[in-house]
Design a protein around this motif. Structure first.
Motif, PDB file in Angstrom:
ATOM      1  N   VAL A  53       0.846  -1.202   0.000  1.00 40.60           N
ATOM      2  CA  VAL A  53       0.000   0.000   0.000  1.00 40.60           C
ATOM      3  C   VAL A  53       0.878   1.247   0.000  1.00 40.60           C
ATOM      4  CG1 VAL A  53      -1.817   1.271   1.218  1.00 40.60           C
ATOM      5  CG2 VAL A  53      -1.800  -1.240   1.263  1.00 40.60           C
ATOM      6  N   PHE A  54       1.815   1.305   0.950  1.00 45.31           N
ATOM      7  CA  PHE A  54       2.763   2.409   1.043  1.00 45.31           C
ATOM      8  C   PHE A  54       4.102   1.884   0.522  1.00 45.31           C
ATOM      9  CE2 PHE A  54      -0.437   2.939   4.318  1.00 45.31           C
ATOM     10  CZ  PHE A  54      -0.815   4.277   4.174  1.00 45.31           C
ATOM     11  N   HIS A  55       4.417   2.210  -0.716  1.00 47.68           N
ATOM     12  CA  HIS A  55       5.531   1.517  -1.378  1.00 47.68           C
ATOM     13  C   HIS A  55       6.888   1.792  -0.744  1.00 47.68           C
ATOM     14  CE1 HIS A  55       5.388   5.457  -3.490  1.00 47.68           C
ATOM     15  NE2 HIS A  55       6.700   5.351  -3.437  1.00 47.68           N
ATOM     16  N   GLY A  56       6.990   2.832   0.079  1.00 53.74           N
ATOM     17  CA  GLY A  56       8.264   3.096   0.737  1.00 53.74           C
ATOM     18  C   GLY A  56       8.507   2.243   1.965  1.00 53.74           C
ATOM     19  N   LEU A 238      -5.201   4.140  12.602  1.00 56.68           N
ATOM     20  CA  LEU A 238      -6.334   4.349  11.716  1.00 56.68           C
ATOM     21  C   LEU A 238      -5.913   4.523  10.269  1.00 56.68           C
ATOM     22  CD1 LEU A 238      -8.671   6.728  13.777  1.00 56.68           C
ATOM     23  CD2 LEU A 238      -8.900   4.275  13.409  1.00 56.68           C
ATOM     24  N   GLN A 239      -4.834   5.264  10.033  1.00 55.52           N
ATOM     25  CA  GLN A 239      -4.469   5.629   8.671  1.00 55.52           C
ATOM     26  C   GLN A 239      -3.507   4.654   7.996  1.00 55.52           C
ATOM     27  OE1 GLN A 239      -5.929   8.161   7.186  1.00 55.52           O
ATOM     28  NE2 GLN A 239      -7.013   8.837   9.013  1.00 55.52           N
ATOM     29  N   VAL A 240      -2.693   3.952   8.776  1.00 52.56           N
ATOM     30  CA  VAL A 240      -1.669   3.075   8.195  1.00 52.56           C
ATOM     31  C   VAL A 240      -1.884   1.612   8.571  1.00 52.56           C
ATOM     32  CG1 VAL A 240       0.812   2.559   8.075  1.00 52.56           C
ATOM     33  CG2 VAL A 240       0.025   4.945   8.099  1.00 52.56           C
ATOM     34  N   TYR A 241      -1.825   1.294   9.860  1.00 54.53           N
ATOM     35  CA  TYR A 241      -1.845  -0.100  10.286  1.00 54.53           C
ATOM     36  C   TYR A 241      -3.167  -0.799   9.963  1.00 54.53           C
ATOM     37  CZ  TYR A 241       2.185   1.579  12.945  1.00 54.53           C
ATOM     38  OH  TYR A 241       3.381   2.147  13.308  1.00 54.53           O
ATOM     39  N   PHE A 242      -4.280  -0.051   9.950  1.00 49.08           N
ATOM     40  CA  PHE A 242      -5.587  -0.645   9.658  1.00 49.08           C
ATOM     41  C   PHE A 242      -6.044  -0.382   8.231  1.00 49.08           C
ATOM     42  CE2 PHE A 242      -7.075  -0.337  14.387  1.00 49.08           C
ATOM     43  CZ  PHE A 242      -6.230  -1.388  14.703  1.00 49.08           C
ATOM     44  N   HIS A 243      -5.137  -0.007   7.355  1.00 45.02           N
ATOM     45  CA  HIS A 243      -5.523   0.295   5.974  1.00 45.02           C
ATOM     46  C   HIS A 243      -6.212  -0.927   5.351  1.00 45.02           C
ATOM     47  CE1 HIS A 243      -5.367   1.476   1.775  1.00 45.02           C
ATOM     48  NE2 HIS A 243      -4.986   2.692   2.149  1.00 45.02           N
ATOM     49  N   SER A 246      -4.102  -3.167   2.884  1.00 45.07           N
ATOM     50  CA  SER A 246      -3.092  -3.962   3.584  1.00 45.07           C
ATOM     51  C   SER A 246      -3.747  -5.165   4.255  1.00 45.07           C
ATOM     52  CB  SER A 246      -2.376  -3.101   4.622  1.00 45.07           C
ATOM     53  OG  SER A 246      -1.451  -3.864   5.364  1.00 45.07           O
ATOM     54  N   ARG A 247      -4.887  -4.956   4.892  1.00 46.76           N
ATOM     55  CA  ARG A 247      -5.614  -6.055   5.541  1.00 46.76           C
ATOM     56  C   ARG A 247      -6.107  -7.054   4.495  1.00 46.76           C
ATOM     57  NH1 ARG A 247      -9.639  -2.340   8.815  1.00 46.76           N
ATOM     58  NH2 ARG A 247     -10.780  -4.283   9.170  1.00 46.76           N
ATOM     59  N   SER A 248      -6.496  -6.555   3.329  1.00 44.04           N
ATOM     60  CA  SER A 248      -6.928  -7.441   2.248  1.00 44.04           C
ATOM     61  C   SER A 248      -5.795  -8.370   1.811  1.00 44.04           C
ATOM     62  CB  SER A 248      -7.393  -6.607   1.049  1.00 44.04           C
ATOM     63  OG  SER A 248      -7.554  -7.411  -0.100  1.00 44.04           O
ATOM     64  N   MET A 249      -4.604  -7.804   1.658  1.00 43.52           N
ATOM     65  CA  MET A 249      -3.468  -8.632   1.251  1.00 43.52           C
ATOM     66  C   MET A 249      -3.079  -9.614   2.354  1.00 43.52           C
ATOM     67  SD  MET A 249      -3.136  -7.720  -1.823  1.00 43.52           S
ATOM     68  CE  MET A 249      -1.747  -8.792  -2.185  1.00 43.52           C
ATOM     69  N   GLU A 250      -3.284  -9.231   3.599  1.00 44.36           N
ATOM     70  CA  GLU A 250      -3.064 -10.168   4.704  1.00 44.36           C
ATOM     71  C   GLU A 250      -4.034 -11.337   4.620  1.00 44.36           C
ATOM     72  OE1 GLU A 250      -3.170  -8.484   8.567  1.00 44.36           O
ATOM     73  OE2 GLU A 250      -1.499  -7.113   8.211  1.00 44.36           O
ATOM     74  N   MET A 251      -5.288 -11.058   4.248  1.00 45.55           N
ATOM     75  CA  MET A 251      -6.281 -12.121   4.113  1.00 45.55           C
ATOM     76  C   MET A 251      -5.907 -13.078   2.983  1.00 45.55           C
ATOM     77  SD  MET A 251      -8.396 -11.592   6.557  1.00 45.55           S
ATOM     78  CE  MET A 251      -6.902 -11.083   7.406  1.00 45.55           C
ATOM     79  N   ILE A 252      -5.417 -12.535   1.873  1.00 44.69           N
ATOM     80  CA  ILE A 252      -4.968 -13.386   0.765  1.00 44.69           C
ATOM     81  C   ILE A 252      -3.798 -14.249   1.216  1.00 44.69           C
ATOM     82  CG2 ILE A 252      -3.852 -13.373  -1.506  1.00 44.69           C
ATOM     83  CD1 ILE A 252      -5.585 -10.938  -2.197  1.00 44.69           C
ATOM     84  N   ARG A 326      -0.116  -8.305  -6.359  1.00 44.45           N
ATOM     85  CA  ARG A 326      -0.977  -7.303  -5.712  1.00 44.45           C
ATOM     86  C   ARG A 326      -2.341  -7.185  -6.377  1.00 44.45           C
ATOM     87  NH1 ARG A 326      -2.917  -2.295  -5.211  1.00 44.45           N
ATOM     88  NH2 ARG A 326      -2.684  -1.157  -3.247  1.00 44.45           N
ATOM     89  N   ILE A 327      -3.123  -8.233  -6.222  1.00 43.97           N
ATOM     90  CA  ILE A 327      -4.508  -8.219  -6.693  1.00 43.97           C
ATOM     91  C   ILE A 327      -5.375  -8.392  -5.446  1.00 43.97           C
ATOM     92  CG2 ILE A 327      -6.191  -9.262  -8.254  1.00 43.97           C
ATOM     93  CD1 ILE A 327      -3.823 -10.428  -9.831  1.00 43.97           C
ATOM     94  N   PRO A 328      -5.662  -7.289  -4.746  1.00 44.59           N
ATOM     95  CA  PRO A 328      -6.352  -7.396  -3.451  1.00 44.59           C
ATOM     96  C   PRO A 328      -7.823  -7.750  -3.586  1.00 44.59           C
ATOM     97  CG  PRO A 328      -6.083  -5.098  -4.055  1.00 44.59           C
ATOM     98  CD  PRO A 328      -5.354  -5.901  -5.099  1.00 44.59           C
ATOM     99  N   LEU A 329      -8.373  -8.259  -2.496  1.00 43.27           N
ATOM    100  CA  LEU A 329      -9.813  -8.409  -2.380  1.00 43.27           C
ATOM    101  C   LEU A 329     -10.402  -7.036  -2.068  1.00 43.27           C
ATOM    102  CD1 LEU A 329      -9.870 -11.582  -0.083  1.00 43.27           C
ATOM    103  CD2 LEU A 329     -10.304 -11.532  -2.551  1.00 43.27           C
ATOM    104  N   LYS A 330     -11.652  -6.836  -2.398  1.00 52.37           N
ATOM    105  CA  LYS A 330     -12.369  -5.631  -2.003  1.00 52.37           C
ATOM    106  C   LYS A 330     -13.007  -5.886  -0.639  1.00 52.37           C
ATOM    107  CE  LYS A 330     -12.742  -2.445  -4.263  1.00 52.37           C
ATOM    108  NZ  LYS A 330     -11.868  -1.246  -4.391  1.00 52.37           N
TER     109      LYS A 330
END
Length: 453
Positions: A53-56, A238-243, A246-252, A326-330
């Motif tokens: 999500v945050f490429h840096g 709220l803005q970074v850790y719970f994005h 990012s959570r979608s990619m964790e689920m995948i 990087r094909i996330p779920l919605k």
């Protein structure tokens, strides 16, 4: 020379974008950094899927661990200079605790594994337990370095991380609601994600920290710096850790490892498969040792995912492709009042040709930005104490209206994840009527009943 007190001929420095320089003066610390277990942390991302999500956000557990050490070192320096003990039991800083503090700060994350939190969920590992085992296992290089200080020293360092060390000042410096760990990761994560949410006045925080008999307090003159820290942490969650992406990619990733576990852990034909992920097999077979755990890092898993892109199992194949490319779920937010609709959504997803076990997920991400001490909870947190001019202590939320406003208030949300295809608006699609019905249950990213549209 006594190894415990052995200093380097000239202090070594690591250039760091957050702290400018990280200073290493003790031979023990440099030797720990050079162990293979610590060097492994270079190959584990600090924020896991957040870099998608945050490429840096490509920083590692290695850089964070050095940063945590540096913050702890600065605290020890401040305590020794400003609050040195004058008599046993006076509640001031005993600098003989310095080395165990610095070692614990440096090694506090050494047990983190590849994509650690997701991996832990699937294989029921515990990075804190592995941290203690790596420190106390006589076969590790880390343990051999610590044993040179004294035979009991590895257990002392491990006890700081497990919160069993007798001096609460040492424990709270590494693990509390304002500690070296949090102070470094907020600044570091903010820097590498390119956000400003996690910034706060570190210099001021360190200046107002002080030891007392029950642990660590903050001079009341520094209340605004402490408030700023709490709010910064609140914003980062709220803005970074719970994005949601990012959570979608964790689920995948979670479902990918789950599918691999099912295939290799239960399939009697595993041995005949074209590709065997040998470093993961001990986890599939529930025989993993510390040595097996230390072989894994993000790169090892990514290599296996690349192999699985060609696997004949369609789910393993597809999930590997989704994660690597990087094909996330919605996702859609839901509440307790609308949670009863989730089984219906899963049925529609199944009708559209997706296996709901692997292509849907529910994720709850919540955090307490500040939690006043409650001894009735399972794991009561150490509250933040402010020291008044007369030496008495007052708990932060009782005098800060800003912190009181968010104390005990859970931030975050519940989300239902599903394939992006379910949001298709192409009328020529075979499953278009199913997609339409599915979409009737949501409005602006929130799950609703169809009649509310």
């Amino acid at each position: 020379m006594d190894y415990r007190n052995q200093l380097l001929p000239m202090e070594k420095v690591f250039r760091d974008p957050v702290h400018n320089y990280i200073y290493v003066q003790n031979q023990v610390i440099l030797d720990l950094i050079n162990t293979k277990e610590f060097q492994r942390l270079r190959r584990i991302h600090q924020l896991g899927t957040t870099s998608l999500v945050f490429h840096g956000a490509e920083h590692t557990r290695f850089s964070h661990s050095l940063g945590c050490y540096e913050v702890a070192r600065r605290i020890c320096d401040s305590f020794e200079r400003n609050y040195p003990t004058k008599a046993p039991g006076d509640g001031l800083w005993d600098n003989s605790e310095r080395l165990v503090t610095l070692c614990a700060a440096l090694l506090h994350d050494i047990g983190h594994g590849a994509y650690s939190h997701t991996f832990e969920h699937i294989f029921h590992t515990d990075h804190e337990r592995y941290t203690e085992e790596i420190i106390t296992d006589s076969q590790t290089e880390v343990n051999r370095v610590l044993r040179r200080v004294s035979p009991k020293f590895p257990a002392e360092v491990a006890s700081v991380i497990s919160h069993k060390y007798p001096n609460p000042q040492v424990v709270q410096m590494i693990s509390s609601q304002i500690d070296a760990d949090r102070m470094d990761y907020l600044l570091r994560d903010s820097y590498y994600t390119g956000t400003n949410y996690g910034t706060f006045d570190l210099t001021r925080i360190l200046r107002v920290m002080r030891p007392y008999k029950g642990g660590i307090a903050f001079s009341i003159s520094g209340i605004h710096a402490v408030e700023d820290f709490i709010v910064s942490r609140f914003q980062m969650y709220l803005q970074v850790y719970f994005h949601p992406v990012s959570r979608s990619m964790e689920m995948i990733l979670s479902h990918l490892l789950q599918r691999a576990n099912e295939i290799y852990g239960q399939d009697p034909q595993t041995a005949s498969r074209k590709f065997i992920p040998y470093f993961l097999m001990p986890f599939f077979e529930h025989t993993a040792t510390v040595s097996d755990y230390l072989r894994l890092d993000d790169g090892v898993l990514n290599t296996y995912f690349q192999q699985w892109e060609d696997d004949h199992d369609p789910v393993l194949n597809d999930l590997s492709n989704r994660f690597l490319n990087r094909i996330p779920l919605k996702s859609v937010r839901f509440t307790q009042e609308t949670a009863y609709l989730l089984p219906e959504l899963r049925k529609l997803i199944e009708k559209a040709g997706f296996n709901s076990t692997y292509y849907t997920a529910v994720n709850d991400s919540y955090d307490l930005p500040y939690d006043a001490y409650d001894p009735s909870t399972t794991k009561p947190r150490t509250q933040i104490e402010l020291m008044q001019h007369d030496g008495s202590l007052v708990e932060l939320s009782t005098i800060s209206t800003l912190v009181a406003a968010i104390t005990g208030r859970v931030s975050g949300d519940q989300r239902f994840f599903f394939p992006k295809k379910m949001l298709s608006t192409d009328a020529d699609e075979l499953f278009y009527p199913i997609y339409q019905e599915f979409q009737s249950y949501m409005n602006n990213g929130i799950l609703i009943t169809p009649k509310e549209v």
